[in-house]
Scaffold this active site. Sequence first.
Site, mmCIF file in Angstrom:
data_model
loop_
_atom_site.group_PDB
_atom_site.id
_atom_site.type_symbol
_atom_site.label_atom_id
_atom_site.label_comp_id
_atom_site.label_asym_id
_atom_site.label_seq_id
_atom_site.Cartn_x
_atom_site.Cartn_y
_atom_site.Cartn_z
ATOM 1 N N TYR A 256 -79.147 -4.148 -67.140
ATOM 2 C CA TYR A 256 -78.700 -2.748 -67.122
ATOM 3 C C TYR A 256 -77.872 -2.458 -65.868
ATOM 4 C CZ TYR A 256 -79.054 2.350 -67.628
ATOM 5 O OH TYR A 256 -78.780 3.694 -67.772
ATOM 6 N N THR B 244 -84.626 12.529 -71.186
ATOM 7 C CA THR B 244 -84.015 12.350 -72.500
ATOM 8 C C THR B 244 -84.962 11.535 -73.369
ATOM 9 O OG1 THR B 244 -82.962 10.217 -72.043
ATOM 10 C CG2 THR B 244 -81.748 12.180 -71.376
ATOM 11 N N THR C 202 -85.166 7.984 -72.131
ATOM 12 C CA THR C 202 -85.921 7.721 -70.905
ATOM 13 C C THR C 202 -87.385 8.122 -71.015
ATOM 14 O OG1 THR C 202 -85.351 9.874 -69.966
ATOM 15 C CG2 THR C 202 -83.878 8.053 -69.449
ATOM 16 N N ASP D 196 -71.449 1.748 -84.064
ATOM 17 C CA ASP D 196 -72.020 0.855 -83.059
ATOM 18 C C ASP D 196 -70.910 0.658 -82.016
ATOM 19 O OD1 ASP D 196 -72.764 -1.242 -81.474
ATOM 20 O OD2 ASP D 196 -73.062 -2.678 -83.104
ATOM 21 N N VAL D 197 -71.131 1.182 -80.816
ATOM 22 C CA VAL D 197 -70.042 1.194 -79.818
ATOM 23 C C VAL D 197 -69.646 -0.208 -79.347
ATOM 24 C CG1 VAL D 197 -70.332 3.529 -78.905
ATOM 25 C CG2 VAL D 197 -71.741 1.655 -77.987
ATOM 26 N N ASN E 124 -70.545 7.736 -73.508
ATOM 27 C CA ASN E 124 -71.908 8.081 -73.109
ATOM 28 C C ASN E 124 -72.963 7.127 -73.675
ATOM 29 O OD1 ASN E 124 -74.219 10.061 -72.451
ATOM 30 N ND2 ASN E 124 -74.297 9.902 -74.695
ATOM 31 N N ASP F 114 -72.565 8.102 -83.127
ATOM 32 C CA ASP F 114 -73.855 7.546 -82.736
ATOM 33 C C ASP F 114 -74.203 6.445 -83.734
ATOM 34 O OD1 ASP F 114 -76.191 8.875 -80.694
ATOM 35 O OD2 ASP F 114 -76.869 7.310 -82.069
ATOM 36 N N MET G 284 -78.527 13.310 -73.277
ATOM 37 C CA MET G 284 -77.362 13.825 -72.570
ATOM 38 C C MET G 284 -76.164 13.991 -73.494
ATOM 39 S SD MET G 284 -77.408 12.048 -68.829
ATOM 40 C CE MET G 284 -78.256 10.507 -69.146
ATOM 41 N N LYS H 20 -74.009 -1.328 -65.905
ATOM 42 C CA LYS H 20 -73.557 -0.070 -65.311
ATOM 43 C C LYS H 20 -72.630 -0.317 -64.118
ATOM 44 C CE LYS H 20 -75.532 2.892 -68.051
ATOM 45 N NZ LYS H 20 -74.678 3.708 -68.954
#
Lengths: 250, 250
Positions: free
Chosen positions: B155, B190, B193, B63-64, B90, B37, B18, B159
């Site tokens: 997860y 993606t 996934t 690394d976010v 994202n 990324d 995405m 989220k």
Amino acid sequence: MGRVDGKVALITGGAMGMGESHSLLLAREGAKVVVTDIDNEAGEATAQQIRDEGGDALFIHHDVASEEQWQSVIDQAVEAYGKVDILINNAGIVILKPNEETTVEDWDITMAVNSTGVFLGCKTVVPAMEKAGGGSIVNISSIYGIIGAPNAAAYQASKGAVRMLTKSCAVDYAQFNIRVNSIHPGVIRTPILGDMVNDEAAIKQALATTILERMAEPIEVSYAVLLLASDESSYMTGSELVVDGGYTTV
Amino acid sequence: MGRLEGKIAVITGGADGMGASHCRLFSQQGARLLVTDRREEPGQKIVDEIVAGGGEAIFVGQDVANEDDWKKVAAATMEHYGKADILINNAAIASFKSARDATLDEWNLIMDVCAKSIFLGCKIMLPAMQAAGGGSIVNISSISGIAGMPTQAAYQAGKGAVRLLSKSIAVDYAKYNIRCNSVHPGAVRTRGTSRVMQDPGFLDAMLTSTILGRVAEPIELSYPVLFLASDESSFVNGAEVIVDGGYTTK
């Protein structure tokens, strides 16, 4: 290249306010537009403005609470343009009264226009959308279909009905390749607000929980309608798009 | 005329899936990009592709979950572009374990990459967004941030944190003229996934509840993200845009 090129859009309550704005934007993005309303003069003016801008539009008188008139509107739309790809169930009325003062007549007319009108639209439009190979229905609910507010008993019930009717239709119409979503506007500067626009105290109260601390212009809702009406939202169905400046966030 | 003309967009996790789709669409719509990324090679490849196509983009390895990396991204943004109008949070990772089976290390990693990363981004990118006079933050949550699912304890929590953090930011950043909304994708095809989609049990369970009966392509998420990133959503703040083919409707 418009974002709804080649599509036929039917917008109820298209004479004024948000409906007028949606009609103009969808036309500018390439749709042929069927404008309906009980106000013939203002509705015809919206259609005329679209034609003046080089678009294609048709006005039809339409009481959305009438099943007969819905059938006639759909027939005329198909006769003129061959199909309907997009239905924007926008027409609505507001009667602001606490529940104990709301008469049965107030209740009936509010439910007839705001809820039954949407039911009839979703029901009657299916064959015309099948001619298009599918389509998108956008039902205009309200933040009053999500959270409590003072003095809006019938209006809240009617918009809550639209919210869930939308999900029901999303489930049932996937087989026809029709997506169905709802939009929940907050406080928007439209004629439906009437004298409230000039009543500073009332506006202040209405905006007390709006994070952005202002009313929206109709066009700010129209872009959300355009997203849902167009193929850009091809994976959205049964969703609620809240356009309220953060009213329901706090 | 693009819908993001003149805007600077920072997109995390832009290397593929995405994120890469958002990068391509945003560039087509006139935005100049800073793509981040953890994986430098595919991230640089997207940037090269955009530049080869006449767009403008730079890549920064990140690394976010790392605060210093975010400072590096903020500095690069200011150095190259002088501002950031749009922040698309994202980047994420998933793990498929129940709370009973997930280790504390797994929990910490998922919460760091899915949730703390967005806290850091919204915090550290603020000066760059102020330099733009305000802007739009789009946080990618998930339907896993809304509805219960099997074996996604960490997860789902991550989220869910994103979902409410977005509303908190919407309230607190209005004074900076920054809007903040969350997007909730359903099943999307993606790289991330692909492994779980190969599990027929998982895919069947997902699609049985998905009204549209299919998995989305990344571009079907990119258009709603574009809507929220652009000024077309000027009255949308603190909202959840669900793009799940009707998964949470049923």
